[in-house]
Motif scaffolding. Structure first.
Motif, PDB file in Angstrom:
ATOM      1  N   THR A  53     -21.471  90.856 -19.443  1.00  8.64           N
ATOM      2  CA  THR A  53     -20.293  90.862 -20.314  1.00  8.64           C
ATOM      3  C   THR A  53     -19.968  92.244 -20.872  1.00  8.64           C
ATOM      4  OG1 THR A  53     -21.698  90.217 -22.188  1.00  8.64           O
ATOM      5  CG2 THR A  53     -20.566  88.455 -20.984  1.00  8.64           C
ATOM      6  N   ILE A  54     -20.942  93.140 -20.931  1.00  7.36           N
ATOM      7  CA  ILE A  54     -20.666  94.469 -21.480  1.00  7.36           C
ATOM      8  C   ILE A  54     -20.452  95.504 -20.377  1.00  7.36           C
ATOM      9  CG2 ILE A  54     -21.933  94.012 -23.611  1.00  7.36           C
ATOM     10  CD1 ILE A  54     -24.267  95.632 -22.498  1.00  7.36           C
ATOM     11  N   ASP A  75     -14.652  95.204 -24.152  1.00 13.02           N
ATOM     12  CA  ASP A  75     -13.298  94.726 -23.857  1.00 13.02           C
ATOM     13  C   ASP A  75     -13.296  93.252 -23.456  1.00 13.02           C
ATOM     14  OD1 ASP A  75     -12.309  97.192 -24.437  1.00 13.02           O
ATOM     15  OD2 ASP A  75     -12.181  97.872 -22.336  1.00 13.02           O
ATOM     16  N   HIS A  76     -14.321  92.821 -22.735  1.00 15.73           N
ATOM     17  CA  HIS A  76     -14.371  91.410 -22.324  1.00 15.73           C
ATOM     18  C   HIS A  76     -14.496  90.493 -23.538  1.00 15.73           C
ATOM     19  CE1 HIS A  76     -14.574  92.790 -18.261  1.00 15.73           C
ATOM     20  NE2 HIS A  76     -15.777  93.328 -18.391  1.00 15.73           N
ATOM     21  N   PHE A  77     -15.280  90.907 -24.521  1.00 13.41           N
ATOM     22  CA  PHE A  77     -15.410  90.095 -25.735  1.00 13.41           C
ATOM     23  C   PHE A  77     -14.097  90.065 -26.510  1.00 13.41           C
ATOM     24  CE2 PHE A  77     -19.949  90.712 -25.009  1.00 13.41           C
ATOM     25  CZ  PHE A  77     -20.460  89.476 -25.367  1.00 13.41           C
ATOM     26  N   GLU A  82      -9.477  86.584 -27.976  1.00 10.30           N
ATOM     27  CA  GLU A  82      -8.031  86.335 -27.991  1.00 10.30           C
ATOM     28  C   GLU A  82      -7.666  85.095 -27.191  1.00 10.30           C
ATOM     29  OE1 GLU A  82      -3.937  88.499 -26.367  1.00 10.30           O
ATOM     30  OE2 GLU A  82      -5.810  89.651 -26.555  1.00 10.30           O
ATOM     31  N   LEU A  83      -8.212  84.966 -25.994  1.00 13.09           N
ATOM     32  CA  LEU A  83      -7.855  83.831 -25.139  1.00 13.09           C
ATOM     33  C   LEU A  83      -8.347  82.502 -25.711  1.00 13.09           C
ATOM     34  CD1 LEU A  83      -8.579  85.314 -21.587  1.00 13.09           C
ATOM     35  CD2 LEU A  83      -6.372  85.043 -22.722  1.00 13.09           C
ATOM     36  N   MET A  84      -9.498  82.518 -26.366  1.00 11.26           N
ATOM     37  CA  MET A  84     -10.045  81.286 -26.930  1.00 11.26           C
ATOM     38  C   MET A  84      -9.479  80.961 -28.304  1.00 11.26           C
ATOM     39  SD  MET A  84     -14.100  81.786 -25.974  1.00 11.26           S
ATOM     40  CE  MET A  84     -14.584  80.305 -26.852  1.00 11.26           C
ATOM     41  N   ASP A  85      -8.674  81.873 -28.861  1.00  7.66           N
ATOM     42  CA  ASP A  85      -8.255  81.724 -30.262  1.00  7.66           C
ATOM     43  C   ASP A  85      -9.506  81.421 -31.095  1.00  7.66           C
ATOM     44  OD1 ASP A  85      -6.680  81.575 -32.490  1.00  7.66           O
ATOM     45  OD2 ASP A  85      -5.922  79.562 -32.088  1.00  7.66           O
ATOM     46  N   GLU A 295     -16.222  84.930 -13.729  1.00 13.55           N
ATOM     47  CA  GLU A 295     -17.590  84.585 -14.131  1.00 13.55           C
ATOM     48  C   GLU A 295     -17.995  85.336 -15.392  1.00 13.55           C
ATOM     49  OE1 GLU A 295     -19.567  82.305 -12.890  1.00 13.55           O
ATOM     50  OE2 GLU A 295     -18.062  81.705 -11.409  1.00 13.55           O
ATOM     51  N   VAL A 296     -17.572  86.579 -15.504  1.00 15.57           N
ATOM     52  CA  VAL A 296     -17.884  87.352 -16.706  1.00 15.57           C
ATOM     53  C   VAL A 296     -17.233  86.727 -17.926  1.00 15.57           C
ATOM     54  CG1 VAL A 296     -17.448  89.544 -17.872  1.00 15.57           C
ATOM     55  CG2 VAL A 296     -18.341  89.531 -15.553  1.00 15.57           C
TER      56      VAL A 296
END
Length: 331
Positions: A53-54, A75-77, A82-85, A295-296
């Protein structure tokens, strides 16, 4: 009298002292290796997911990067939040899971105390039914539950007032009904654990309370419950964790509430859609999200989902360990 050396004492015991110490050292080394291996088996998937993830996009597609990224990024976090609210979903899930766990533990405690301390018709039969709920996977009952809650009529009583059945799917009312009737997720297991605990409590406590004028309900609340706090906390932790990550009941009763389990399950699709809209539009065409990136993002959702559970356990582990100790003594 001079003090004998270690080797002199070992010679006097025909080598027993050396054999004992060597066995002890080898045993300790074996236990350390065993514990390290078990911890590695449990934690390695988490470390692997966190490492992915990092990683930046360049690191993900670089075959020379295995575990430690060259260019770590969060950035993935940020995108996952944002996507999961995430924060709205977190507080909503906390409120629902906490309240439903309390209702389940309260209902299961009353049922377990009844099984442990009172005699009533068909007691053994009803307890066998409780044990069956532990053995049967809830997915087998999915069709029956769907029909009953989609056309809920409570033995024909509700149609007398409303003219028809009511739909309790995707409602908190249906989820609450399962909790207050001790028919929620793993409730049979909580009843069994609490019943075993109450059965092993001395009956003299109740008899002394009755002599002093306490009724059965007051005896239960003031005498039996305070001593059962560690076991109740353990059941509450189980209920909280299992409901937090449950996808079966969430998909049936909480689909439109945006709880954490639903958000994690749909994060891969959310990201794929975001990738098409954002990256594809920037590149001037239809661009599908690479499987590695999907997957990430799923790993990001898993880590964000289990983080609150770890925090809850850190605060409540004292009660959990105390419950294990009491169970070992009384059960």
């Amino acid at each position: 009298m001079t003090k004998r050396t270690y080797w002199e004492r070992n010679t006097a015991t025909d080598g027993y002292l050396l054999r004992r110490d060597v066995s002890r050292v080898l045993g300790n080394i074996f236990m350390v290796i065993l514990l390290f291996g078990l911890c590695f088996l449990v934690l390695q998937p988490l470390f692997h997911q966190f490492s992915n993830t990092i990683m930046s996009r360049d690191d993900l597609f670089d075959p020379t990067v295995l575990a430690i990224p060259r260019f770590p990024t969060l950035d993935h976090f940020r995108l996952g939040l944002e996507l999961m609210d995430y924060w709205q979903s977190l507080w909503r899930t906390l409120a629902i899971t906490f309240s439903m766990s309390l209702l389940q533990v309260a209902a299961c405690t009353l049922v377990a105390y009844g099984f442990a301390r009172f005699d009533f018709p068909l007691k053994r039969f009803w307890f066998v039914c409780v044990m069956i709920t532990i053995l049967i996977p809830p997915h087998i009952l999915r069709s029956a539950m769907f029909i009953n809650f989609r056309f809920f009529e409570l033995f024909g009583i509700i149609p007398l007032f409303t003219g028809g059945s009511v739909n309790l799917l995707d409602t908190l009312q249906g989820y609450t009904l399962l909790s207050v009737t001790a028919m929620g997720l793993r409730n049979g297991l909580y009843i069994f654990i609490l019943r075993q605990y109450f059965r092993n409590m001395p009956k003299e406590l109740e008899e002394a309370a009755w002599v002093d004028g306490c009724g059965k309900l007051r005896t239960f609340i003031q005498i039996m419950l305070p001593d059962a706090v560690p076991v109740l906390m353990s059941c509450f932790l189980f209920a909280f964790v299992w409901q937090w990550t449950d996808g079966f009941y969430s998909s049936m009763f909480l689909r439109s509430f945006g709880v954490m389990a639903e958000q994690i399950a749909g994060l891969g699709d959310y990201f794929a859609f975001w990738y098409i809209v954002s990256i594809g539009a920037a590149e001037g065409g239809l661009s599908l999200a690479p499987i590695a990136l999907v997957e990430v993002m799923i790993s990001v959702g898993v880590l964000l989902g289990i983080a609150p559970i770890i925090v809850v356990y850190l605060f409540a582990q004292r009660y959990f360990v105390e419950s294990i100790g009491q169970s070992g003594i009384k059960m």
